[in-house]
Design a protein around this motif. Structure first.
Motif, PDB file in Angstrom:
ATOM      1  N   ASN A   1      -2.990  -2.473  12.064  1.00  0.00           N
ATOM      2  CA  ASN A   1      -2.883  -1.091  12.520  1.00  0.00           C
ATOM      3  C   ASN A   1      -1.463  -0.704  12.886  1.00  0.00           C
ATOM      4  O   ASN A   1      -1.111   0.474  12.859  1.00  0.00           O
ATOM      5  CB  ASN A   1      -3.806  -0.872  13.725  1.00  0.00           C
ATOM      6  N   GLU A   2      -0.655  -1.695  13.235  1.00  0.00           N
ATOM      7  CA  GLU A   2       0.714  -1.378  13.635  1.00  0.00           C
ATOM      8  C   GLU A   2       1.447  -0.618  12.534  1.00  0.00           C
ATOM      9  O   GLU A   2       2.248   0.269  12.807  1.00  0.00           O
ATOM     10  CB  GLU A   2       1.476  -2.663  13.981  1.00  0.00           C
ATOM     11  N   CYS A   3       1.164  -1.003  11.306  1.00  0.00           N
ATOM     12  CA  CYS A   3       1.808  -0.292  10.187  1.00  0.00           C
ATOM     13  C   CYS A   3       0.856   0.689   9.518  1.00  0.00           C
ATOM     14  O   CYS A   3       1.214   1.823   9.216  1.00  0.00           O
ATOM     15  CB  CYS A   3       2.308  -1.292   9.148  1.00  0.00           C
ATOM     16  N   HIS A   4      -0.359   0.229   9.301  1.00  0.00           N
ATOM     17  CA  HIS A   4      -1.261   1.025   8.475  1.00  0.00           C
ATOM     18  C   HIS A   4      -1.807   2.260   9.182  1.00  0.00           C
ATOM     19  O   HIS A   4      -2.387   3.128   8.527  1.00  0.00           O
ATOM     20  CB  HIS A   4      -2.415   0.146   7.971  1.00  0.00           C
ATOM     21  N   SER A   5      -1.625   2.325  10.464  1.00  0.00           N
ATOM     22  CA  SER A   5      -2.062   3.545  11.144  1.00  0.00           C
ATOM     23  C   SER A   5      -0.922   4.556  11.233  1.00  0.00           C
ATOM     24  O   SER A   5      -1.136   5.693  11.604  1.00  0.00           O
ATOM     25  CB  SER A   5      -2.570   3.204  12.551  1.00  0.00           C
ATOM     26  N   VAL A   6       0.277   4.114  10.897  1.00  0.00           N
ATOM     27  CA  VAL A   6       1.437   5.009  11.056  1.00  0.00           C
ATOM     28  C   VAL A   6       2.196   5.182   9.743  1.00  0.00           C
ATOM     29  O   VAL A   6       2.420   6.303   9.277  1.00  0.00           O
ATOM     30  CB  VAL A   6       2.402   4.436  12.122  1.00  0.00           C
ATOM     31  N   LEU A   7       2.552   4.053   9.112  1.00  0.00           N
ATOM     32  CA  LEU A   7       3.479   4.115   7.982  1.00  0.00           C
ATOM     33  C   LEU A   7       2.791   4.076   6.623  1.00  0.00           C
ATOM     34  O   LEU A   7       3.233   4.735   5.679  1.00  0.00           O
ATOM     35  CB  LEU A   7       4.469   2.939   8.081  1.00  0.00           C
ATOM     36  N   VAL A   8       1.769   3.297   6.526  1.00  0.00           N
ATOM     37  CA  VAL A   8       1.157   3.084   5.209  1.00  0.00           C
ATOM     38  C   VAL A   8      -0.329   3.402   5.290  1.00  0.00           C
ATOM     39  O   VAL A   8      -1.067   2.782   6.066  1.00  0.00           O
ATOM     40  CB  VAL A   8       1.342   1.622   4.750  1.00  0.00           C
ATOM     41  N   ASN A   9      -0.741   4.367   4.491  1.00  0.00           N
ATOM     42  CA  ASN A   9      -2.150   4.751   4.468  1.00  0.00           C
ATOM     43  C   ASN A   9      -2.968   3.632   3.814  1.00  0.00           C
ATOM     44  O   ASN A   9      -2.713   3.275   2.663  1.00  0.00           O
ATOM     45  CB  ASN A   9      -2.310   6.043   3.670  1.00  0.00           C
ATOM     46  N   PRO A  10      -3.897   3.037   4.547  1.00  0.00           N
ATOM     47  CA  PRO A  10      -4.678   1.938   3.964  1.00  0.00           C
ATOM     48  C   PRO A  10      -5.731   2.406   2.969  1.00  0.00           C
ATOM     49  O   PRO A  10      -6.299   1.593   2.248  1.00  0.00           O
ATOM     50  CB  PRO A  10      -5.349   1.306   5.185  1.00  0.00           C
ATOM     51  N   HIS A  11      -6.002   3.710   2.952  1.00  0.00           N
ATOM     52  CA  HIS A  11      -7.069   4.184   2.074  1.00  0.00           C
ATOM     53  C   HIS A  11      -6.549   4.416   0.667  1.00  0.00           C
ATOM     54  O   HIS A  11      -5.475   4.995   0.492  1.00  0.00           O
ATOM     55  CB  HIS A  11      -7.660   5.491   2.608  1.00  0.00           C
ATOM     56  N   PRO A  12      -7.300   4.015  -0.319  1.00  0.00           N
ATOM     57  CA  PRO A  12      -6.899   4.329  -1.691  1.00  0.00           C
ATOM     58  C   PRO A  12      -7.038   5.829  -1.953  1.00  0.00           C
ATOM     59  O   PRO A  12      -7.650   6.548  -1.166  1.00  0.00           O
ATOM     60  CB  PRO A  12      -7.897   3.522  -2.542  1.00  0.00           C
ATOM     61  N   ASP A  13      -6.444   6.260  -3.052  1.00  0.00           N
ATOM     62  CA  ASP A  13      -6.456   7.690  -3.353  1.00  0.00           C
ATOM     63  C   ASP A  13      -7.864   8.259  -3.459  1.00  0.00           C
ATOM     64  O   ASP A  13      -8.108   9.418  -3.160  1.00  0.00           O
ATOM     65  CB  ASP A  13      -5.696   7.944  -4.667  1.00  0.00           C
TER      66      ASP A  13
ATOM     67  N   SER B   1     -15.763  -3.282  11.791  1.00  0.00           N
ATOM     68  CA  SER B   1     -14.412  -3.825  11.811  1.00  0.00           C
ATOM     69  C   SER B   1     -13.499  -3.098  10.831  1.00  0.00           C
ATOM     70  O   SER B   1     -13.900  -2.749   9.722  1.00  0.00           O
ATOM     71  CB  SER B   1     -14.442  -5.311  11.457  1.00  0.00           C
ATOM     72  N   VAL B   2     -12.259  -2.930  11.237  1.00  0.00           N
ATOM     73  CA  VAL B   2     -11.282  -2.297  10.355  1.00  0.00           C
ATOM     74  C   VAL B   2     -11.026  -3.155   9.120  1.00  0.00           C
ATOM     75  O   VAL B   2     -10.594  -2.664   8.081  1.00  0.00           O
ATOM     76  CB  VAL B   2      -9.968  -2.051  11.127  1.00  0.00           C
ATOM     77  N   TRP B   3     -11.306  -4.437   9.210  1.00  0.00           N
ATOM     78  CA  TRP B   3     -11.139  -5.293   8.038  1.00  0.00           C
ATOM     79  C   TRP B   3     -11.880  -4.706   6.837  1.00  0.00           C
ATOM     80  O   TRP B   3     -11.479  -4.874   5.692  1.00  0.00           O
ATOM     81  CB  TRP B   3     -11.680  -6.694   8.295  1.00  0.00           C
ATOM     82  N   SER B   4     -12.970  -4.014   7.132  1.00  0.00           N
ATOM     83  CA  SER B   4     -13.776  -3.495   6.036  1.00  0.00           C
ATOM     84  C   SER B   4     -13.073  -2.378   5.277  1.00  0.00           C
ATOM     85  O   SER B   4     -13.480  -2.020   4.176  1.00  0.00           O
ATOM     86  CB  SER B   4     -15.132  -2.987   6.574  1.00  0.00           C
ATOM     87  N   VAL B   5     -12.044  -1.793   5.883  1.00  0.00           N
ATOM     88  CA  VAL B   5     -11.301  -0.742   5.188  1.00  0.00           C
ATOM     89  C   VAL B   5     -10.468  -1.339   4.062  1.00  0.00           C
ATOM     90  O   VAL B   5     -10.301  -0.735   3.005  1.00  0.00           O
ATOM     91  CB  VAL B   5     -10.383   0.000   6.177  1.00  0.00           C
ATOM     92  N   PHE B   6      -9.941  -2.532   4.316  1.00  0.00           N
ATOM     93  CA  PHE B   6      -9.081  -3.172   3.323  1.00  0.00           C
ATOM     94  C   PHE B   6      -9.960  -3.858   2.299  1.00  0.00           C
ATOM     95  O   PHE B   6     -10.512  -4.923   2.540  1.00  0.00           O
ATOM     96  CB  PHE B   6      -8.151  -4.177   4.000  1.00  0.00           C
ATOM     97  N   ASP B   7     -10.071  -3.213   1.193  1.00  0.00           N
ATOM     98  CA  ASP B   7     -10.964  -3.742   0.168  1.00  0.00           C
ATOM     99  C   ASP B   7     -10.449  -5.095  -0.313  1.00  0.00           C
ATOM    100  O   ASP B   7      -9.252  -5.359  -0.334  1.00  0.00           O
ATOM    101  CB  ASP B   7     -11.025  -2.772  -1.009  1.00  0.00           C
ATOM    102  N   THR B   8     -11.359  -5.949  -0.699  1.00  0.00           N
ATOM    103  CA  THR B   8     -10.962  -7.271  -1.183  1.00  0.00           C
ATOM    104  C   THR B   8     -11.517  -7.483  -2.574  1.00  0.00           C
ATOM    105  O   THR B   8     -12.524  -6.895  -2.964  1.00  0.00           O
ATOM    106  CB  THR B   8     -11.497  -8.380  -0.256  1.00  0.00           C
TER     107      THR B   8
ATOM    108  N   ALA C   1      -1.180  -0.605  -4.872  1.00  0.00           N
ATOM    109  CA  ALA C   1      -1.782   0.717  -4.694  1.00  0.00           C
ATOM    110  C   ALA C   1      -1.082   1.758  -5.546  1.00  0.00           C
ATOM    111  O   ALA C   1      -1.653   2.804  -5.851  1.00  0.00           O
ATOM    112  CB  ALA C   1      -1.721   1.110  -3.215  1.00  0.00           C
ATOM    113  N   ASP C   2       0.156   1.450  -5.937  1.00  0.00           N
ATOM    114  CA  ASP C   2       0.888   2.384  -6.787  1.00  0.00           C
ATOM    115  C   ASP C   2       0.717   2.056  -8.269  1.00  0.00           C
ATOM    116  O   ASP C   2       1.496   2.499  -9.105  1.00  0.00           O
ATOM    117  CB  ASP C   2       2.385   2.327  -6.443  1.00  0.00           C
TER     118      ASP C   2
END
Lengths: 403, 485
Positions: A357-369, B279-286, B321-322
């Motif tokens: 969360n330190e990065c992904h809540s601020v700098l990098v969106n963890p959600h795909p498009d 859990s937020v882990w579930s957001v990060f797809d694997t 992701a890009d």
């Protein structure tokens, strides 16, 4: 393409199963049915061909309730036909000299007492017969009362001379009838029972163990320690036939590492294996308990390595430079995201989600498009608890999702 | 003072041994098991007290040296009536640990439950802290609660529920110590399946976990094992995370024994990790991966075993992701292992293992040599092991290098109810330059049985198996004597 080879593999497995040959000749356990020494001349086939019934010689079977009962005919039974007291015993029919039965033993009729017991009174004795009892529980009396023919269990005796342990029934023979219906199929129906109703598996240091004949429980398989979980889950009753709960705890909650599973340098190489997932760590280990404790002691933990969170001059001893990457730049091949997607559970071994969360809540969106669009099953999943780990109530992004 | 308190764990066994009216059954000769098998005819009590002291020294990432020397002790105890009627038993296992340098005593009850079963054992109710084998790769679940198991002819029904526990470890950081653990979750589940069938085992289980008042996991697991003609065993499992709607595991394996002493097997597995829905882990797809493995083992003689196995793991292409492809990460890796084990006599074995890994994730070659001996009916145990391996991976060059280690372990039973042992390990690697660990263990164990009509039975331990279990043999006659009654 991948689906094709998976399908091919499954079809191949099915084919192998269907084409399986019949069971090879099953060897009897040397622990349950120890080696015998029977220095006798005897011809079962000849006696049966003469019209004799098994029960004539093995008359004790009628009343036998234990496998330890002696059913081997003695001089009294043999003497019903073989008149050992006769001076011409060697020439008469049927012959009745000592060597007729006791191979190579030239005794004299004078050594034999009178009928009907024919007790050996003096002189040298023939070589001893050694027939250890089978270490099972068995009642000949019950089986005879049910009308079970002798040859159904002692298959092949009518075609042989000397009957040996090879003519004792195998477990598969027993289970032909003992299917759990009229004939019970509990382990203790045949096997000796120990404390708590469990089987007795140890006999003077020799151990009996499953061989995988009826289920995937071959304890002699080199992989058994790694694959036993599946068998334990699907049929716990079978495991508990022999093992108490404590037996599981000896390893699963032991404070000593088991070197049968992990080599001596495992503490330093397990990370490589964990990333490769050639072993399933979590079949035995708890992430927080087993991993974190040691990592904390060794300071192989987040915060111990400068540079792991994106500093340009990274000096981490564990993660390579560039591991965290730089927001906005194309991630290099050793970027953590690639490893994370392949083995996120190994990240969890050391890191809490707060680090993400330190990065992904601020700098990098963890959600795909595609996140949140129709067809994305994660959209609308659960009650939103997971969303609230990052988003505050009232966040417009949540409102857009109806939260 | 703490040490004295801790050593109190060790007292019950010899005290109980000295009391009359019971018979101490001593150490079970069965390897890896300390429960002495009795004859199922009485009320019995079995217990074990153990102590393990470990000294560990690790050179840390910051080039400091961290040492700890925890003393762990435990006591296991079981009392039961095993006569062939309604069965009642109580079983518990507790342990405690203290670091002799830093303090911080931690006590833990691993299990403590009461079992009740009717005559015939067709049902069982277990109340207390207990273990159940649950779904998928979850393995064990330890919880405080109740469980019941009904074995109705060939139908098995299981249900359980309670507060889930996680194993808690004793962690030291500098001058602080704390217990790890995830705290308590509610868990419950049920399963239906088969039992007692000769060639078929089936189990369908559903398990829920409630965390912080919310449904965090719902797992469905289906296992089917099928034996064919006594030659082939097919194992299969399907595990689904219903809450995340994710196939967690699909597995099928086939093992065959076409001739005596030969095993041949093949496995396919698809695996994708899943995490709690909260859990937020579930957001990060694997990414899922597929693995295919094969193995062959032979036992050409009673004293010789050999095996070889190998497999391929297929991973999705690494794409950021890009949508930038990273072929450097690779999409496949291979593994190959082989080993040979020689057992010239029943109490001695020597084993050589080899392993090669190549492809995505780096290359590795490893060799291990080990030997173990259990002479004098297992009253002495000795084991030595040495490992050497080379690892190289372009994407993690800081881990490249030679790794190795040696381990020596010796244990013995001067009397049947005491086991003492020591173990030392030395490890080298380019990552942590040295790691040394030594451990000493002491076990007291004993079984006590109250015999009907023999209240004055001796409090002695058998150095040899009890007389009623000795094999009968003949000398100079035909017949058998002795009994396993």
């Amino acid at each position: 393409m991948r689906r094709l080879w998976v399908l091919g593999l499954l079809l191949g497995l099915a084919g192998v199963a269907l084409a399986a040959p019949d069971e090879p000749k099953q060897e009897r356990s040397l622990v349950l049915m120890p080696e015998q020494s029977i220095p006798l001349n005897f011809d079962h086939k000849r006696h049966l061909d003469q019209g004799l019934q098994c029960i004539v010689c093995h008359s004790a079977a009628n009343d036998s309730t234990e496998a330890t009962d002696s059913l081997i005919p003695n001089h009294t039974q043999c003497g019903l036909c073989h008149r050992m007291e006769q001076p011409n015993a060697a020439e008469m029919f049927p012959k009745a000299a000592c060597s007729t039965c006791h191979s190579g033993f030239e005794g004299q009729p004078s050594q034999i007492g009178p009928p009907p017991h024919y007790v050996v009174t003096e002189g040298p004795r023939p070589p001893p017969v050694h027939i250890p009892p089978a270490r099972i529980t068995f009642s000949h009396s019950k089986h005879l009362a049910q009308g079970v023919p002798c040859l159904q269990c002692h298959e092949g005796v009518d075609e042989t001379q000397l009957a040996t342990r090879e003519h004792l029934p195998t477990m598969r023979t027993c289970l032909e009838c003992h299917t759990g219906g009229e004939a019970p199929s509990e382990c203790t129906t045949c096997h000796l029972q120990g404390d708590g109703g469990r089987l007795r598996t140890s006999f003077e240091g020799e151990v009996i163990q499953p061989k995988g004949r009826f289920r995937p429980d071959d304890h002699g398989d080199p992989r058994w320690l790694k694959i036993h979980q599946s068998a334990a889950r699907v049929d716990t009753n079978s495991c508990e036939s022999c093992h108490a709960t404590q037996f599981c705890l000896n390893c699963h909650d032991g404070v000593v590492e088991d070197t049968r599973l992990h080599p001596a340098d495992w503490v330093l190489t397990h990370g490589l294996e964990a990333q490769r997932r050639t072993v399933d760590c979590f079949a035995c280990h708890e992430v927080q308990a087993d991993c974190t404790s040691c990592h904390t002691a060794a300071e192989v933990v987040p915060g111990a390595f400068p540079g792991v969170r994106g500093e340009a001059e990274a000096t981490s001893r564990f993660h390579p430079p560039g591991w965290a990457g730089v927001p906005g730049e194309i991630p290099p091949a050793d970027h953590h995201s690639f490893q994370a997607r392949r083995a996120l559970e190994t990240c969890e071994a050391c890191h809490s989600v707060d680090l993400c969360n330190e990065c992904h809540s601020v700098l990098v969106n963890p959600h795909p498009d595609s996140y949140g669009t129709e067809g994305n099953w994660r959209f609308g999943q659960g009650d939103g608890t997971m969303c609230l780990q990052c988003h505050r109530p009232g966040d417009p992004n949540l409102s857009r999702l109806g939260r | 003072m703490r040490l004295l308190l801790a050593l109190l764990f060790l007292i019950p066994a010899p005290v109980l041994a000295a009391r009359g009216g019971v018979q101490a059954t001593g150490w079970d000769a069965e390897p890896e098991s300390w429960w002495l098998k009795g004859d199922g005819s009485g009320v019995y009590l079995q217990g074990r007290a153990w102590a393990r002291y470990r000294f560990r020294s690790v050179r840390t990432a910051t080039d400091g040296v961290v040492s700890d020397h925890p003393l762990w002790q435990g006591f296991d105890f079981r009392v039961a009536d095993d006569r062939n009627r309604a069965h009642v038993a109580f079983e518990t296992s507790v342990r405690g640990g203290v670091d002799l340098g830093r303090g911080g005593f931690v006590g833990e009850v691993l299990t403590a439950f009461v079992d009740v079963a009717p005559e015939g054992r067709w049902a069982r109710v277990r109340l207390g802290r207990q273990l159940v084998a649950t779904n998928g790769r979850g393995g064990f679940s330890r919880f405080d609660g109740g469980s019941t198991r009904l074995s109705l002819h060939h139908l098995l029904i299981e249900a359980y529920g309670g507060t889930d526990l996680r194993s808690r470890a004793f962690v030291m950081t500098g001058s602080d110590s704390f217990q790890t653990g995830w705290g308590r979750d509610w868990t419950y589940g049920f399963a239906v399946g088969t039992t007692g069938l000769r060639d078929t085992q089936f189990r369908l289980g559903l398990q829920d976990r409630i965390r912080e008042g919310k449904l965090a996991r719902r797992h469905l697991s289906i296992d089917l094992h099928k034996g064919i003609k006594g030659v082939v065993n097919v194992r299969s499992n399907l595990s689904v995370d219903l809450l995340q709607r994710r196939l967690q595991e699909a597995f099928v394996g086939i093992d065959a024994r076409p001739v005596q002493g030969l095993r041949v097997g093949a496995e396919y597995e698809r695996w994708q990790p899943s995490f709690d829905a909260t859990s937020v882990w579930s957001v990060f797809d694997t990414d899922p991966y597929d693995t295919i493995r094969g193995n062959v083992s032979v036992d050409p003689a009673r004293f010789l075993s050999a095996w070889v196995s190998g497999g391929v793991q297929l991973l999705p292409s690494a794409v950021s992701a890009d949508n930038v492809a990273r072929p450097e990460n690779g999409v496949a890796s291979g593994t190959q292992q082989a080993g040979v084990r020689v057992r010239p006599v029943s109490w001695l074995h020597v084993q050589l293992d080899e392993r090669i890994l190549v492809g995505a994730g780096g290359d590795k070659i490893a060799l291990a040599l080990s030997a173990g001996a259990r002479p004098w009916a297992g009253r002495l145990e000795a084991e030595v092991r040495g490992d050497l391996q080379r690892y190289a991976y372009d994407l993690q060059p800081n881990l490249e290098g030679w790794y190795g280690g040696v381990m020596v372990s010796v244990a013995g039973r001067p009397v049947p109810w005491i086991r003492v042992g020591g173990r030392g390990e030395a490890i080298i690697s380019p990552f942590l330059t040295n790691n040394f660990q030594a451990m000493a263990t002491v076990d007291f164990l004993l079984g006590l049985r109250a015999y009907k009509g023999a209240p004055e039975a001796l409090a002695t331990a058998w150095l040899t198996p009890p007389p009623n279990t000795a094999p009968a043999a003949l000398d100079g006659g035909i017949g058998v004597q002795g009994a396993h009654r």
